[in-house]
Design a protein around this motif. Structure first.
Motif: not given
Length: 323
Positions: A82, A87, A109
């Motif tokens: 990601t 993030l 994630v």
């Protein structure tokens, strides 16, 4: 009104937004808008799913506030990292929200964002080991439908995300209301988070409608003796035909398959902890509690009492964290 934000990235799985039906039907059952659902992405605009379907999204900002964040999964999380800015947003948004959920492989994630450190979590069974390797500080439980650890929710694969969303409705509005929503969704069975991802009905995988009918008859009549003649009658076959076809399609004898269904039903009731062992044995079709203990221990390598203690301990930890 509860505000539900779906954070989508290119390559998200369509089933992630399929869970929005739970909140849509909740509004219909309540006859008022108790949930507002909004799709977001980092930059806004069209976001493409792994299937190629496009969804229009709003751009997020530092001021974006939602009660709940739903983080989508992707087809193969092991081949994707990601973006740092995504993030950062997820981490900051989670800190401002009441709860954050990783749908299916969306748990990866959350893990990359550091939100699973020191927490229990689950994901699709095929990627559980990979999630544990990537998030060594998390306690990944590969055999759960969904897990709630404080403000962090994670679900098993695909359809389990529907159970997670329904679990949120139950948390917000109670069990009775959630059951009404499940009925409106025509969900065959509302699964609590503690249940196993494994399904004996799915594992048996009969190929013909007749054998499926027999197994469904068995599943809803486990408390009865369930003789082979009864199953053959449910399948509209002679006893001899039924036995031959059943073994050919499932690789199991009818007696062994029924035992597996009985054990699965017993395990679910034991984990929920609402009935005595004798009652569970009777409902699942075992002779008595002693017979259930013998078969259960032989199959799972642990006693029903030990499983119940583990389930209660996990529930107590969850209640303590939820406060």
């Amino acid at each position: 009104m509860h505000r539900i934000g779906y954070f989508l990235t290119d390559g998200f799985q369509v089933m992630a937004i399929g869970t929005q039906a739970v909140f849509e039907i909740a509004n219909i059952v309540a006859r008022e808008p108790i949930y507002r659902v909004t799709n977001y992405s980092l930059a806004g605009g069209e976001t493409h799913s792994s299937l190629g379907v496009s969804v229009m999204t709003k751009a997020v900002s530092a001021e974006t506030e939602e009660d709940t964040w739903m983080i989508s999964g992707m087809a193969d999380p092991t081949n994707r990292i990601t973006a740092p800015e995504e993030l950062q947003f997820i981490n900051e948004a989670s800190g401002r929200s009441r709860r954050t959920a990783g749908l299916c492989t969306g748990a990866f994630v959350l893990g990359e964002a550091g939100l699973l450190d020191g927490r229990r979590a689950t994901t699709h069974w095929a990627y559980a080991d990979a999630l544990q390797a990537r998030c060594p500080l998390a306690q990944v439980e590969a055999d759960r439908i969904f897990i709630v650890d404080g403000a962090i929710w994670t679900s098993a694969g695909l359809t389990a995300a529907m159970d997670l969303a329904l679990g949120m409705v139950e948390k917000d509005h109670g069990s009775k209301f959630a059951t009404s929503v499940a009925r409106a969704l025509v969900m065959h069975h509302r699964r609590s988070g503690g249940q196993s991802q494994h399904s004996e009905m799915l594992a048996l995988a009969p190929k013909s409608d007749r054998i499926q009918m027999a197994l469904e008859y068995a599943r809803v009549n486990l408390s009865k003796p369930l003789r082979v003649d009864d199953l053959a009658k449910a399948a509209h076959l002679s006893t001899r035909q039924f036995g031959r076809i059943f073994l050919s399609e499932t690789g199991e004898s009818p007696a062994k398959a029924i035992e597996r269904l009985r054990l699965e039903a017993a395990r679910n009731m034991i984990e929920r902890g609402r009935h005595s062992l004798e009652t569970i044995a009777r409902e699942a079709g075992f002779r008595d509690g002693r017979h259930l203990r013998e078969v259960f221990t032989r199959t799972y390598g642990t006693t029903p009492q030990s499983l119940r203690r583990e389930a209660r301990s996990a529930c107590a930890e969850k209640d303590l964290v939820d406060g």
